[in-house]
Design an enzyme around this catalytic site. Structure first.
Site, PDB file in Angstrom:
ATOM      1  N   LYS A  28     -58.556  39.039   1.584  1.00  0.00           N
ATOM      2  CA  LYS A  28     -59.920  39.214   2.107  1.00  0.00           C
ATOM      3  C   LYS A  28     -59.876  39.699   3.554  1.00  0.00           C
ATOM      4  O   LYS A  28     -59.011  39.267   4.332  1.00  0.00           O
ATOM      5  CB  LYS A  28     -60.673  37.880   2.011  1.00  0.00           C
ATOM      6  CG  LYS A  28     -62.163  37.965   2.344  1.00  0.00           C
ATOM      7  CD  LYS A  28     -62.859  36.616   2.134  1.00  0.00           C
ATOM      8  CE  LYS A  28     -64.358  36.677   2.371  1.00  0.00           C
ATOM      9  NZ  LYS A  28     -65.022  35.362   2.167  1.00  0.00           N
ATOM     10  N   SER A 103     -69.025  35.504  -0.863  1.00  0.00           N
ATOM     11  CA  SER A 103     -68.740  36.697  -0.088  1.00  0.00           C
ATOM     12  C   SER A 103     -67.405  37.368  -0.417  1.00  0.00           C
ATOM     13  O   SER A 103     -67.207  38.526  -0.046  1.00  0.00           O
ATOM     14  CB  SER A 103     -68.760  36.349   1.398  1.00  0.00           C
ATOM     15  OG  SER A 103     -67.733  35.444   1.728  1.00  0.00           O
ATOM     16  N   SER A 127     -67.868  30.952  -1.497  1.00  0.00           N
ATOM     17  CA  SER A 127     -67.451  32.361  -1.498  1.00  0.00           C
ATOM     18  C   SER A 127     -66.187  32.677  -2.274  1.00  0.00           C
ATOM     19  O   SER A 127     -65.864  33.850  -2.455  1.00  0.00           O
ATOM     20  CB  SER A 127     -67.303  32.866  -0.074  1.00  0.00           C
ATOM     21  OG  SER A 127     -68.581  33.155   0.428  1.00  0.00           O
TER      22      SER A 127
HETATM   23  N1  GLN Z   1     -73.291  32.272   0.151  1.00  0.00           N
HETATM   24  C1  GLN Z   1     -72.884  31.342   1.168  1.00  0.00           C
HETATM   25  C2  GLN Z   1     -73.323  31.838   2.513  1.00  0.00           C
HETATM   26  O1  GLN Z   1     -73.836  32.895   2.569  1.00  0.00           O
HETATM   27  C3  GLN Z   1     -71.416  31.100   1.122  1.00  0.00           C
HETATM   28  C4  GLN Z   1     -70.636  32.054   1.890  1.00  0.00           C
HETATM   29  C5  GLN Z   1     -69.192  31.692   2.041  1.00  0.00           C
HETATM   30  O2  GLN Z   1     -68.691  30.782   1.375  1.00  0.00           O
HETATM   31  N2  GLN Z   1     -68.535  32.365   2.971  1.00  0.00           N
HETATM   32  O3  GLN Z   1     -73.155  31.194   3.496  1.00  0.00           O
END
Ligand code: GLN
Length: 422
Positions: A28, A103, A127
């Site tokens: 990532k 994400s 995410s």
């Molecule tokens: N969808 C969640 C957020 O927008 C989780 C994102 C993540 O785990 N980085 O914060």
């Protein structure tokens, strides 16, 4: 055709011999790679090349992996669809025309498309598990403190962990074996209590006698097709010798609100460093410091990141801190206590990973609040610092569904074992 899983393609060879030699890994793009740009999906860092490797990247190289690229992601990890990326959206290889989740959508898509054997993502509020569920692959969010965050660009640092994606539970667990363990450069890492064998060894499918709790709150409001797939999974576990029962987590109804207050507060602090002087994009016009800082950030950050910095700054400001941030911390403690009590009664908890199947590309962009609610089943786990795994559990209308197993702190073997029974 490419699904746009990668922001940057690479070929970084590891050592000749190691448990991952011959395996390709996608990383990532919020995890630092020496000499390879690390953008966090943001214009702010579009040209940023870190001078050092994250600890997990060092461990990948030492294990013999070949790093094939840096994957697309929601900007700074803020999103559930990978559509807030400055580098465009990623298509879902398992459901073309739909989002891959987020994400860490690029990492899940790379594995689902066969463009990498394995991948690393990060999970602040789901995410890793969300994109694993949406793309039909396996993803693990480790216990807070099991995996070093050194070299991970922080979003909500009290919530997040780096973790693996793979096509199988055993492969994901084998990647966790490589990256887990204390790191003197991350003081929040801890030695996990001794368990029998490696995490990969735990993928033996033996759930005979295991007690599985189903938190009723995590089924409320879920899509019927998702519930049907989940119930089939529960039956599979029962026929393999597990017992199941309903449990209550009364506090989880407050988890999304608490999560977003805490995550945005931490983000507003963590992203203050992107000032155009120390890292990344810099607005070249002159002016005084405040003007230059404002312009750099206006140009470098996308809308979702700006929204969260503003809300986080507000929640932390004098006069509001007790009303929002402190309340959210109280809710966090309550969620943790509910999980503790549940684990007095059962070995693992099970729920759908996401209450809905993947959205169509573009479908969810205008309604951030609706999107935040889609995190209802994943964020309680981060608030309580627990481990969880998402595994494929069939489909609804041709779209992948994932099931999540949650364990007590450092109970990675238990959730790996449960997931491997599927
Ligand atoms: N969808 C969640 C957020 O927008 C989780 C994102 C993540 O785990 N980085 O914060």
């Amino acid at each position: 055709m490419s699904v746009n899983a990668f922001i940057t393609e690479t070929e970084l060879e590891g050592t000749d011999e190691g448990p991952l030699s011959g395996r390709t890994v996608a990383v990532k793009d919020n995890i630092s790679t020496a000499g390879v740009r690390t953008t966090c999906g943001s214009k702010m860092l579009a040209e940023y090349v870190p001078p050092y490797d994250a600890t997990v990247v060092e461990r990948l190289k030492a294990a013999g992996a070949t790093i094939v690229g840096k994957t697309n992601m929601d900007e700074f990890g803020m999103g559930t669809t990978t559509e807030t990326s400055h580098f465009g959206s990623t298509d879902n290889p398992a459901a073309p025309g739909h989002v891959p989740g987020g994400s860490s959508g690029g990492s899940a898509a790379a594995v689902a498309a066969g463009e990498a054997d394995l991948a690393l993502g990060s999970d602040t509020g789901g995410s890793i598990r969300c994109p694993a569920a949406f793309c039909g692959v396996v993803g693990i969010k480790p216990t807070y403190g099991l995996v070093s965050r050194y070299g991970l660009v922080a979003y909500g640092n009290s919530l997040e962990q780096i973790g693996p994606f793979a096509q199988t539970v055993e492969d994901a667990a084998a990647l966790l074996d490589v990256i887990a363990g204390p790191d003197e450069r991350d003081a929040t890492t801890r030695e996990a209590p001794d368990g029998e064998g490696t995490y990969a060894d735990a993928a033996d499918g033996d759930v005979d006698g295991l007690s599985v709790g189903i938190p009723t709150e995590l089924l409320e409001g879920a899509d019927q097709g998702v519930i049907d797939a989940f119930e089939e999974t529960v039956e599979t576990l029962e026929s393999a010798g597990a017992t199941t029962r309903e449990v209550c987590l009364p506090s989880v109804g407050h988890a999304v609100s608490a999560y977003y207050v805490i995550a945005m507060s931490e983000a507003s602090s963590n992203l203050a460093r992107f000032d155009g002087v120390r890292y990344g994009h810099s607005s070249d016009a002159g002016g005084n410091w405040n003007d230059a800082f404002g312009r750099t950030r206006a140009e470098g950050f996308g809308d979702e990141v700006k929204r969260r910095i503003l809300l986080g700054t507000y929640a932390l400001s004098a006069g509001y801190h007790d009303k929002y941030y402190k309340k959210a911390q109280d809710a966090r403690a309550w969620v943790t206590r509910d999980f503790d009590e549940a684990f007095d009664e059962v070995d693992v908890l099970a729920s759908p990973t996401m209450p809905v199947p993947p959205f169509e590309l573009g479908e969810s962009l205008d309604d951030p609040l609706q999107l935040y609610l889609a995190d209802a089943n994943t964020v309680p786990v981060n608030l309580a610092n627990l481990p969880a795994i998402s595994v494929p559990a069939g489909e609804t209308n041709g779209l992948p569904v994932g099931v999540q197993f949650i364990g007590p702190a450092f109970g990675e073997r238990r959730i790996v074992r449960t997931a491997s029974a599927l």
